[in-house]
Design a protein around this motif. Structure first.
Motif, PDB file in Angstrom:
ATOM      1  N   TYR A   1       7.443   0.858  -4.849  1.00 33.15           N
ATOM      2  CA  TYR A   1       7.382   2.461  -5.195  1.00 33.15           C
ATOM      3  C   TYR A   1       8.440   2.755  -6.298  1.00 33.15           C
ATOM      4  O   TYR A   1       9.373   1.932  -6.408  1.00 33.15           O
ATOM      5  N   SER A   2       8.122   3.703  -7.204  1.00 30.33           N
ATOM      6  CA  SER A   2       9.086   4.138  -8.085  1.00 30.33           C
ATOM      7  C   SER A   2       9.455   5.609  -7.541  1.00 30.33           C
ATOM      8  O   SER A   2       8.627   6.136  -7.204  1.00 30.33           O
ATOM      9  N   GLY A   3      10.612   6.214  -8.287  1.00 28.39           N
ATOM     10  CA  GLY A   3      10.969   7.575  -8.119  1.00 28.39           C
ATOM     11  C   GLY A   3      11.609   7.728  -6.596  1.00 28.39           C
ATOM     12  O   GLY A   3      11.911   6.737  -5.977  1.00 28.39           O
ATOM     13  N   THR A   4      11.115   8.782  -6.167  1.00 25.23           N
ATOM     14  CA  THR A   4      11.661   9.332  -4.928  1.00 25.23           C
ATOM     15  C   THR A   4      10.795   8.573  -3.795  1.00 25.23           C
ATOM     16  O   THR A   4       9.657   8.376  -3.736  1.00 25.23           O
ATOM     17  N   ALA A   5      11.660   7.990  -2.644  1.00 25.50           N
ATOM     18  CA  ALA A   5      10.858   7.109  -1.470  1.00 25.50           C
ATOM     19  C   ALA A   5      10.136   8.098  -0.901  1.00 25.50           C
ATOM     20  O   ALA A   5      10.407   9.145  -0.605  1.00 25.50           O
ATOM     21  N   PRO A   6       8.839   7.502  -0.733  1.00 23.53           N
ATOM     22  CA  PRO A   6       7.693   8.378   0.275  1.00 23.53           C
ATOM     23  C   PRO A   6       8.450   8.539   1.574  1.00 23.53           C
ATOM     24  O   PRO A   6       9.348   7.504   1.863  1.00 23.53           O
TER      25      PRO A   6
ATOM     26  N   LYS B   1       3.370   1.010 -13.056  1.00 21.57           N
ATOM     27  CA  LYS B   1       4.130  -0.294 -13.193  1.00 21.57           C
ATOM     28  C   LYS B   1       3.735  -1.317 -11.946  1.00 21.57           C
ATOM     29  O   LYS B   1       4.394  -2.209 -11.907  1.00 21.57           O
ATOM     30  N   GLY B   2       2.774  -1.073 -11.338  1.00 21.55           N
ATOM     31  CA  GLY B   2       2.191  -1.907 -10.419  1.00 21.55           C
ATOM     32  C   GLY B   2       2.297  -1.410  -8.986  1.00 21.55           C
ATOM     33  O   GLY B   2       1.586  -2.046  -7.945  1.00 21.55           O
ATOM     34  N   GLY B   3       3.257  -0.423  -9.007  1.00 21.13           N
ATOM     35  CA  GLY B   3       3.455   0.342  -7.564  1.00 21.13           C
ATOM     36  C   GLY B   3       2.785   1.530  -7.628  1.00 21.13           C
ATOM     37  O   GLY B   3       1.949   2.009  -8.069  1.00 21.13           O
ATOM     38  N   VAL B   4       3.356   2.301  -6.472  1.00 20.42           N
ATOM     39  CA  VAL B   4       3.041   3.803  -6.292  1.00 20.42           C
ATOM     40  C   VAL B   4       4.088   4.733  -6.298  1.00 20.42           C
ATOM     41  O   VAL B   4       5.072   4.244  -6.487  1.00 20.42           O
TER      42      VAL B   4
ATOM     43  N   ASP C   1      11.148   0.752   2.731  1.00 16.72           N
ATOM     44  CA  ASP C   1      12.316   0.058   2.177  1.00 16.72           C
ATOM     45  C   ASP C   1      13.021   0.418   1.151  1.00 16.72           C
ATOM     46  O   ASP C   1      12.783  -0.064   0.292  1.00 16.72           O
ATOM     47  N   ALA C   2      13.929   1.189   1.505  1.00 15.81           N
ATOM     48  CA  ALA C   2      14.543   1.754   0.310  1.00 15.81           C
ATOM     49  C   ALA C   2      15.346   0.681  -0.515  1.00 15.81           C
ATOM     50  O   ALA C   2      15.408   0.871  -1.965  1.00 15.81           O
ATOM     51  N   ALA C   3      16.170  -0.176  -0.106  1.00 20.21           N
ATOM     52  CA  ALA C   3      16.799  -1.368  -0.447  1.00 20.21           C
ATOM     53  C   ALA C   3      15.662  -2.199  -1.594  1.00 20.21           C
ATOM     54  O   ALA C   3      16.255  -2.583  -2.764  1.00 20.21           O
ATOM     55  N   ALA C   4      14.506  -2.485  -0.932  1.00 22.59           N
ATOM     56  CA  ALA C   4      13.765  -3.246  -1.833  1.00 22.59           C
ATOM     57  C   ALA C   4      12.608  -2.453  -2.659  1.00 22.59           C
ATOM     58  O   ALA C   4      11.999  -2.961  -3.279  1.00 22.59           O
ATOM     59  N   LYS C   5      12.856  -1.145  -2.373  1.00 23.49           N
ATOM     60  CA  LYS C   5      12.001  -0.323  -2.926  1.00 23.49           C
ATOM     61  C   LYS C   5      10.478  -0.506  -2.774  1.00 23.49           C
ATOM     62  O   LYS C   5       9.672  -0.736  -3.753  1.00 23.49           O
ATOM     63  N   THR C   6      10.126  -0.898  -1.434  1.00 24.92           N
ATOM     64  CA  THR C   6       8.861  -1.129  -1.123  1.00 24.92           C
ATOM     65  C   THR C   6       8.444  -0.184  -0.088  1.00 24.92           C
ATOM     66  O   THR C   6       9.180   0.277   0.825  1.00 24.92           O
TER      67      THR C   6
END
Length: 112
Positions: free
Chosen positions: A67-72, A84-87, A102-107
């Motif tokens: 994910y990018s931007g603010t964490a859902p 960019k391939g994410g959400v 997972d904020a550290a991994a941005k997933t």
């Protein structure tokens, strides 16, 4: 005790689609064909394995994507492709169940 969503409810199908990257969200581009998402596109699933002009896409079940931007937040959230391939979180569109962030991994793990 650890928690795992891997493989839960997983439904996959093979589509036509060249030049795609495993782990990226994809959209329908034609009959039996998928392609890369642009920013703000709706997505139908996540590419798992891509070779030549075919791609196995997970269209159901839990899947982890970037994910990018603010964490859902966990719970039902409106998401769109980030280009960019994410959400990313979105103001309108389809809601998905967010089960883990997972904020550290941005997933983010979502139910398709």
């Amino acid at each position: 005790m650890s928690v795992s969503f891997e493989g839960v409810g997983q439904i996959c199908a093979t589509f036509l689609g060249g030049g795609l990257t495993g782990g990226h969200v994809v959209k329908m581009t034609g009959n039996g064909s998928v392609g890369a998402c642009s920013a703000d596109d709706g997505f139908c699933g996540a590419a798992l394995c891509c070779r030549d002009d075919a791609c196995t896409v997970q269209v159901g079940g839990f899947v982890s994507v970037g994910y990018s931007g603010t964490a859902p937040a966990v719970g039902y959230q409106t998401l769109a492709a980030d280009g960019k391939g994410g959400v990313k979180t979105a103001g309108s569109g389809r809601e998905y169940l967010v089960a883990d962030v997972d904020a550290a991994a941005k997933t983010v793990t979502i139910m398709l």
